[in-house]
Write a protein that holds these residues in place. Structure first.
Motif, mmCIF file in Angstrom:
data_model
loop_
_atom_site.group_PDB
_atom_site.id
_atom_site.type_symbol
_atom_site.label_atom_id
_atom_site.label_comp_id
_atom_site.label_asym_id
_atom_site.label_seq_id
_atom_site.Cartn_x
_atom_site.Cartn_y
_atom_site.Cartn_z
ATOM 1 N N CYS A 13 0.834 -1.187 0.000
ATOM 2 C CA CYS A 13 0.000 0.000 0.000
ATOM 3 C C CYS A 13 0.884 1.257 0.000
ATOM 4 O O CYS A 13 1.880 1.269 0.717
ATOM 5 C CB CYS A 13 -0.876 -0.050 1.255
ATOM 6 N N PRO A 14 0.576 2.264 -0.777
ATOM 7 C CA PRO A 14 -0.632 2.480 -1.590
ATOM 8 C C PRO A 14 -0.463 2.108 -3.062
ATOM 9 O O PRO A 14 -1.355 2.372 -3.859
ATOM 10 C CB PRO A 14 -0.851 3.981 -1.461
ATOM 11 N N ASP A 39 -1.209 -7.458 0.227
ATOM 12 C CA ASP A 39 -0.941 -6.498 1.294
ATOM 13 C C ASP A 39 -2.223 -6.229 2.095
ATOM 14 O O ASP A 39 -3.263 -5.936 1.510
ATOM 15 C CB ASP A 39 -0.425 -5.198 0.670
ATOM 16 N N SER A 42 -3.984 -2.904 1.303
ATOM 17 C CA SER A 42 -4.568 -2.894 -0.038
ATOM 18 C C SER A 42 -5.814 -3.765 -0.119
ATOM 19 O O SER A 42 -6.762 -3.453 -0.835
ATOM 20 C CB SER A 42 -3.545 -3.375 -1.069
ATOM 21 N N ASP A 45 -8.279 -1.286 1.179
ATOM 22 C CA ASP A 45 -8.397 -0.030 0.440
ATOM 23 C C ASP A 45 -8.992 -0.188 -0.959
ATOM 24 O O ASP A 45 -9.812 0.626 -1.381
ATOM 25 C CB ASP A 45 -7.034 0.667 0.319
#
Length: 73
Positions: A13-14, A39, A42, A45
């Motif tokens: 991330c990101p 991850d 992630s 997100d």
């Protein structure tokens, strides 16, 4: 129908979210994108972003080591 597969398991991330956003800009409406994530950040997100912007997506595989999402633009 063309499906693009992006393996983002090596990234943290990101970066996976950035790469998903860029890939979605490159495909046409109706095309599918399969994304592989590992991850933990992630994994949270990317689905959150997809829901927020209204992309239809489904979880194809959810294991401790990898989350596979199929996104339809």
């Amino acid at each position: 129908m063309i499906m693009i597969i992006i393996d983002l398991t090596a990234f943290r991330c990101p970066l996976p979210l950035v790469k998903v956003k860029l890939a979605l800009k490159q495909i046409d409406t109706g095309e599918k994108l399969r994304v592989l994530l590992s991850d933990p950040g992630s994994r949270q997100d990317v689905p959150r972003f997809l829901k927020k912007v209204g992309y239809h997506h489904q979880i194809i595989q959810s294991k401790e080591s990898v989350l596979a999402l199929e996104i339809t633009k």
